[in-house]
Design a protein around this motif. Sequence first.
Motif, mmCIF file in Angstrom:
data_model
loop_
_atom_site.group_PDB
_atom_site.id
_atom_site.type_symbol
_atom_site.label_atom_id
_atom_site.label_comp_id
_atom_site.label_asym_id
_atom_site.label_seq_id
_atom_site.Cartn_x
_atom_site.Cartn_y
_atom_site.Cartn_z
ATOM 1 N N ARG A 131 -2.607 -6.703 -6.005
ATOM 2 C CA ARG A 131 -3.475 -6.402 -4.864
ATOM 3 C C ARG A 131 -3.108 -7.374 -3.746
ATOM 4 N NH1 ARG A 131 -6.423 -6.291 -9.510
ATOM 5 N NH2 ARG A 131 -7.436 -4.313 -10.064
ATOM 6 N N VAL A 132 -2.286 -6.917 -2.813
ATOM 7 C CA VAL A 132 -1.734 -7.765 -1.759
ATOM 8 C C VAL A 132 -2.459 -7.481 -0.443
ATOM 9 C CG1 VAL A 132 0.347 -8.431 -0.507
ATOM 10 C CG2 VAL A 132 0.496 -7.732 -2.911
ATOM 11 N N SER A 133 -2.932 -8.543 0.165
ATOM 12 C CA SER A 133 -3.557 -8.403 1.478
ATOM 13 C C SER A 133 -2.494 -8.458 2.570
ATOM 14 C CB SER A 133 -4.587 -9.516 1.692
ATOM 15 O OG SER A 133 -3.947 -10.772 1.714
ATOM 16 N N ARG A 134 -2.885 -8.186 3.790
ATOM 17 C CA ARG A 134 -1.931 -8.188 4.894
ATOM 18 C C ARG A 134 -1.385 -9.587 5.154
ATOM 19 N NH1 ARG A 134 -3.124 -5.850 11.022
ATOM 20 N NH2 ARG A 134 -0.999 -6.214 11.839
ATOM 21 N N GLN A 170 -1.053 -12.015 2.968
ATOM 22 C CA GLN A 170 -0.113 -12.351 1.903
ATOM 23 C C GLN A 170 1.215 -11.646 2.092
ATOM 24 O OE1 GLN A 170 -2.468 -11.184 -1.461
ATOM 25 N NE2 GLN A 170 -3.302 -13.238 -1.773
ATOM 26 N N PHE A 171 1.187 -10.417 2.570
ATOM 27 C CA PHE A 171 2.423 -9.669 2.801
ATOM 28 C C PHE A 171 3.253 -10.326 3.896
ATOM 29 C CE2 PHE A 171 4.710 -6.372 5.181
ATOM 30 C CZ PHE A 171 5.538 -5.886 4.168
ATOM 31 N N ILE A 172 2.606 -10.794 4.968
ATOM 32 C CA ILE A 172 3.328 -11.449 6.060
ATOM 33 C C ILE A 172 3.952 -12.751 5.583
ATOM 34 C CG2 ILE A 172 3.047 -12.545 8.311
ATOM 35 C CD1 ILE A 172 0.916 -10.465 8.945
ATOM 36 N N ALA A 204 4.828 -13.506 2.510
ATOM 37 C CA ALA A 204 5.946 -13.175 1.623
ATOM 38 C C ALA A 204 7.170 -12.744 2.423
ATOM 39 C CB ALA A 204 5.521 -12.069 0.659
ATOM 40 N N LEU A 205 6.950 -12.005 3.504
ATOM 41 C CA LEU A 205 8.064 -11.570 4.336
ATOM 42 C C LEU A 205 8.738 -12.762 5.018
ATOM 43 C CD1 LEU A 205 9.531 -9.039 5.343
ATOM 44 C CD2 LEU A 205 7.970 -8.982 7.291
#
Length: 303
Positions: free
Chosen positions: A78-81, A83-85, A87-88
Amino acid sequence: MSSQDETPENSENPETSQSPETPKGPEAPEASENRLRKELPEEVRAEGNAEAPDAGAEPRKPVLTGRQRLAKGLWPPRVSRAQFIVALLLFGLGFGLAVQVASNSDSDGALRGARQEDLVRILDELDDRTQRLEEEKQGLEDQRTELENSSDQAEEARKQTVEKEKQLAILAGTVAAQGPGITLTIEDQKGTVEADMLLDAIQELRAAGAEAIQVNGVRVVAGTYLTDVSGGVAVDGNKISAPYRFKVIGKPQDLEPALNIPGGVVQTLEKEQATVTVERSDKIIVDSLRPAKRPDYARSSSQ
């Protein structure tokens, strides 16, 4: 009237006189059980029937172990926005570091595969360059000392100015020059030598201390440029063709090793199937001249 006449009809059979709530016949136990279920609360009824669940009821979910609960919590992620940024950004940083490490490995590959004598020669060349810079520094300091200690500072300054003018004239290509140096000859039978390869040779010679360079009759100066043309290379707009012959004035012990370092000019040209020869000489004459060009805007600050 007698007492028998006053007695109701159902009093004649007292054995059959029963309460209307009492069940009769074989259905009595079932009726009693139904009445008991109505009286008991739902919790008690559920506990009593726990061992024998109804056919239509949902089956009880199995109890999960700790490892199974951990796996269920991790996947699917369950990835939030935010966390996604993050990780990117981390991926981009890692990719950049990988590219940097790969480029450094490629640039150092020639030195890693070099022989011991080649590495010693490279170190000697670096020591020679350092020594030349130290000598140049010492010469400038000596000139300053002479100017400070001379009784006739104006005359001494004039002498140094004349000497400096001669040196600058050689660098500018407006006068001929001679001295020790090397002759670099590049045979290009396949036509694979390009302008950037010759430019690399000029830059390497300059870094090794070349004071005057001439290529196929064209004087090389600070503003010289090379371009690819049909059938050869153009130096400052003057077309030249193979074989390319460099006349270089400088210290031969510094110039030749600079061209032969691993991964240097000679190896690069040989990979293009060109033949390279370097000859040392005690007297190299550079006699091609460049016309003195007066600057359009720059003027001497002493005027």
